[in-house]
Design a protein around this motif. Structure first.
Motif, PDB file in Angstrom:
ATOM      1  N   THR A   1      -7.665  -0.084 -51.308  1.00  0.00           N
ATOM      2  CA  THR A   1      -8.424   1.141 -50.249  1.00  0.00           C
ATOM      3  C   THR A   1      -9.091   1.793 -51.190  1.00  0.00           C
ATOM      4  OG1 THR A   1      -6.325   0.460 -48.516  1.00  0.00           O
ATOM      5  CG2 THR A   1      -8.186   2.336 -48.536  1.00  0.00           C
ATOM      6  N   ALA A   2      -8.614   2.346 -51.894  1.00  0.00           N
ATOM      7  CA  ALA A   2      -9.486   3.480 -52.815  1.00  0.00           C
ATOM      8  C   ALA A   2     -10.552   2.866 -53.555  1.00  0.00           C
ATOM      9  CB  ALA A   2      -8.593   3.891 -53.323  1.00  0.00           C
ATOM     10  N   VAL A   3     -10.573   1.822 -54.301  1.00  0.00           N
ATOM     11  CA  VAL A   3     -11.097   0.923 -54.467  1.00  0.00           C
ATOM     12  C   VAL A   3     -12.376   0.725 -53.712  1.00  0.00           C
ATOM     13  CG1 VAL A   3     -11.718  -1.044 -55.939  1.00  0.00           C
ATOM     14  CG2 VAL A   3      -9.958   0.399 -57.163  1.00  0.00           C
ATOM     15  N   GLY A   4     -12.581   0.064 -52.662  1.00  0.00           N
ATOM     16  CA  GLY A   4     -13.174  -0.508 -51.424  1.00  0.00           C
ATOM     17  C   GLY A   4     -14.104   0.559 -51.287  1.00  0.00           C
ATOM     18  N   ILE A   5     -13.131   1.785 -50.881  1.00  0.00           N
ATOM     19  CA  ILE A   5     -13.878   3.287 -50.508  1.00  0.00           C
ATOM     20  C   ILE A   5     -14.989   3.561 -51.536  1.00  0.00           C
ATOM     21  CG2 ILE A   5     -13.791   5.408 -50.007  1.00  0.00           C
ATOM     22  CD1 ILE A   5     -11.867   4.735 -48.349  1.00  0.00           C
ATOM     23  N   PHE A   6     -14.609   3.879 -52.849  1.00  0.00           N
ATOM     24  CA  PHE A   6     -15.552   3.477 -53.923  1.00  0.00           C
ATOM     25  C   PHE A   6     -17.404   2.359 -53.936  1.00  0.00           C
ATOM     26  CE2 PHE A   6     -17.346   3.073 -58.333  1.00  0.00           C
ATOM     27  CZ  PHE A   6     -17.522   4.135 -58.366  1.00  0.00           C
ATOM     28  N   PHE A   7     -16.620   1.379 -53.901  1.00  0.00           N
ATOM     29  CA  PHE A   7     -17.583   0.469 -53.781  1.00  0.00           C
ATOM     30  C   PHE A   7     -18.769   0.493 -52.837  1.00  0.00           C
ATOM     31  CE2 PHE A   7     -15.324  -1.127 -57.535  1.00  0.00           C
ATOM     32  CZ  PHE A   7     -16.419  -1.033 -58.493  1.00  0.00           C
ATOM     33  N   PHE A   8     -18.021   1.280 -51.684  1.00  0.00           N
ATOM     34  CA  PHE A   8     -18.726   0.765 -49.861  1.00  0.00           C
ATOM     35  C   PHE A   8     -19.348   2.030 -50.472  1.00  0.00           C
ATOM     36  CE2 PHE A   8     -18.276   3.419 -45.968  1.00  0.00           C
ATOM     37  CZ  PHE A   8     -19.500   2.524 -45.319  1.00  0.00           C
ATOM     38  N   THR A   9     -19.556   3.126 -50.431  1.00  0.00           N
ATOM     39  CA  THR A   9     -20.299   4.082 -51.167  1.00  0.00           C
ATOM     40  C   THR A   9     -21.181   4.318 -51.454  1.00  0.00           C
ATOM     41  OG1 THR A   9     -18.527   5.231 -52.479  1.00  0.00           O
ATOM     42  CG2 THR A   9     -18.287   6.119 -50.374  1.00  0.00           C
ATOM     43  N   GLN A  10     -21.189   3.765 -53.108  1.00  0.00           N
ATOM     44  CA  GLN A  10     -22.390   3.432 -53.506  1.00  0.00           C
ATOM     45  C   GLN A  10     -23.361   2.152 -53.098  1.00  0.00           C
ATOM     46  OE1 GLN A  10     -20.380   1.188 -56.892  1.00  0.00           O
ATOM     47  NE2 GLN A  10     -20.624   2.916 -58.352  1.00  0.00           N
ATOM     48  N   ALA A  11     -22.454   1.209 -52.388  1.00  0.00           N
ATOM     49  CA  ALA A  11     -23.665   0.290 -51.328  1.00  0.00           C
ATOM     50  C   ALA A  11     -24.361   0.763 -50.311  1.00  0.00           C
ATOM     51  CB  ALA A  11     -23.100  -1.077 -50.887  1.00  0.00           C
ATOM     52  N   VAL A  12     -23.997   1.807 -49.546  1.00  0.00           N
ATOM     53  CA  VAL A  12     -24.248   2.349 -48.361  1.00  0.00           C
ATOM     54  C   VAL A  12     -25.343   3.779 -49.424  1.00  0.00           C
ATOM     55  CG1 VAL A  12     -23.748   4.266 -47.076  1.00  0.00           C
ATOM     56  CG2 VAL A  12     -21.950   2.073 -46.522  1.00  0.00           C
ATOM     57  N   ILE A  13     -24.899   4.279 -50.260  1.00  0.00           N
ATOM     58  CA  ILE A  13     -25.968   5.054 -50.813  1.00  0.00           C
ATOM     59  C   ILE A  13     -27.127   3.990 -51.298  1.00  0.00           C
ATOM     60  CG2 ILE A  13     -26.557   6.700 -53.076  1.00  0.00           C
ATOM     61  CD1 ILE A  13     -23.242   7.545 -52.375  1.00  0.00           C
ATOM     62  N   GLN A  14     -26.955   2.876 -51.720  1.00  0.00           N
ATOM     63  CA  GLN A  14     -28.135   2.335 -52.126  1.00  0.00           C
ATOM     64  C   GLN A  14     -29.294   1.420 -51.246  1.00  0.00           C
ATOM     65  OE1 GLN A  14     -26.863  -0.753 -54.344  1.00  0.00           O
ATOM     66  NE2 GLN A  14     -28.812  -1.738 -55.314  1.00  0.00           N
ATOM     67  N   LYS A  15     -28.573   1.616 -50.329  1.00  0.00           N
ATOM     68  CA  LYS A  15     -28.768   1.016 -48.698  1.00  0.00           C
ATOM     69  C   LYS A  15     -29.809   1.964 -48.175  1.00  0.00           C
ATOM     70  CE  LYS A  15     -27.706   0.349 -44.080  1.00  0.00           C
ATOM     71  NZ  LYS A  15     -28.449   1.003 -43.065  1.00  0.00           N
ATOM     72  N   PHE A  16     -29.239   3.430 -48.491  1.00  0.00           N
ATOM     73  CA  PHE A  16     -30.591   4.396 -47.791  1.00  0.00           C
ATOM     74  C   PHE A  16     -31.306   4.562 -48.413  1.00  0.00           C
ATOM     75  CE2 PHE A  16     -26.344   6.003 -45.306  1.00  0.00           C
ATOM     76  CZ  PHE A  16     -26.817   5.019 -43.895  1.00  0.00           C
ATOM     77  N   LEU A  17     -30.964   4.651 -49.818  1.00  0.00           N
ATOM     78  CA  LEU A  17     -32.091   4.721 -50.879  1.00  0.00           C
ATOM     79  C   LEU A  17     -33.416   3.467 -51.191  1.00  0.00           C
ATOM     80  CD1 LEU A  17     -30.196   6.189 -54.022  1.00  0.00           C
ATOM     81  CD2 LEU A  17     -31.948   7.658 -52.056  1.00  0.00           C
ATOM     82  N   SER A  18     -33.088   2.810 -50.571  1.00  0.00           N
ATOM     83  CA  SER A  18     -34.328   1.660 -50.288  1.00  0.00           C
ATOM     84  C   SER A  18     -33.746   1.294 -49.455  1.00  0.00           C
ATOM     85  CB  SER A  18     -33.490  -0.006 -51.405  1.00  0.00           C
ATOM     86  OG  SER A  18     -32.200   0.205 -50.715  1.00  0.00           O
ATOM     87  N   ARG A  19     -33.762   1.916 -48.205  1.00  0.00           N
ATOM     88  CA  ARG A  19     -34.468   1.406 -47.023  1.00  0.00           C
ATOM     89  C   ARG A  19     -33.504  -0.131 -46.462  1.00  0.00           C
ATOM     90  NH1 ARG A  19     -37.142   6.301 -46.024  1.00  0.00           N
ATOM     91  NH2 ARG A  19     -37.401   7.301 -47.479  1.00  0.00           N
ATOM     92  N   GLU A  20     -32.933  -0.091 -46.511  1.00  0.00           N
ATOM     93  CA  GLU A  20     -32.810  -1.381 -46.195  1.00  0.00           C
ATOM     94  C   GLU A  20     -32.602  -1.423 -44.879  1.00  0.00           C
ATOM     95  OE1 GLU A  20     -29.857  -5.195 -47.702  1.00  0.00           O
ATOM     96  OE2 GLU A  20     -29.915  -3.727 -48.964  1.00  0.00           O
TER      97      GLU A  20
END
Length: 80
Positions: free
Chosen positions: A49-68
């Motif tokens: 779960t900790a690893v999943g949350i880490f990668f989830f936050t990375q993906a969400v930050i990338q999503k918001f920065l690229s306005r996907e």
């Protein structure tokens, strides 16, 4: 009957014995072992779960920065 009858009887004894042994070989879990297994599963789940949350936050930050336009829930489901 003779010798072949003896061999057949011996063979049937072996198969009956093997059938009995298969019931005897049921695995009994000791209370200490059950506690240890449960603790290991909780540990694995927590790390996963900790690893999943880490990668989830990375993906969400990338999503918001690229306005996907993909909803953030899709990222959460894919990483959990």
């Amino acid at each position: 009957m003779g010798w072949t009858g003896d061999r057949q009887r011996e063979r049937s004894k072996k198969t009956r014995r093997a059938q009995k042994v298969s019931f005897v070989k049921l695995r009994v879990v000791k209370p200490g072992a059950l506690k240890r297994m449960l603790r290991n599963y909780v540990w694995y789940f927590s790390v996963w779960t900790a690893v999943g949350i880490f990668f989830f936050t990375q993906a969400v930050i990338q999503k918001f920065l690229s306005r996907e336009p993909t909803p953030w829930q899709h990222y959460l489901v894919s990483w959990m």
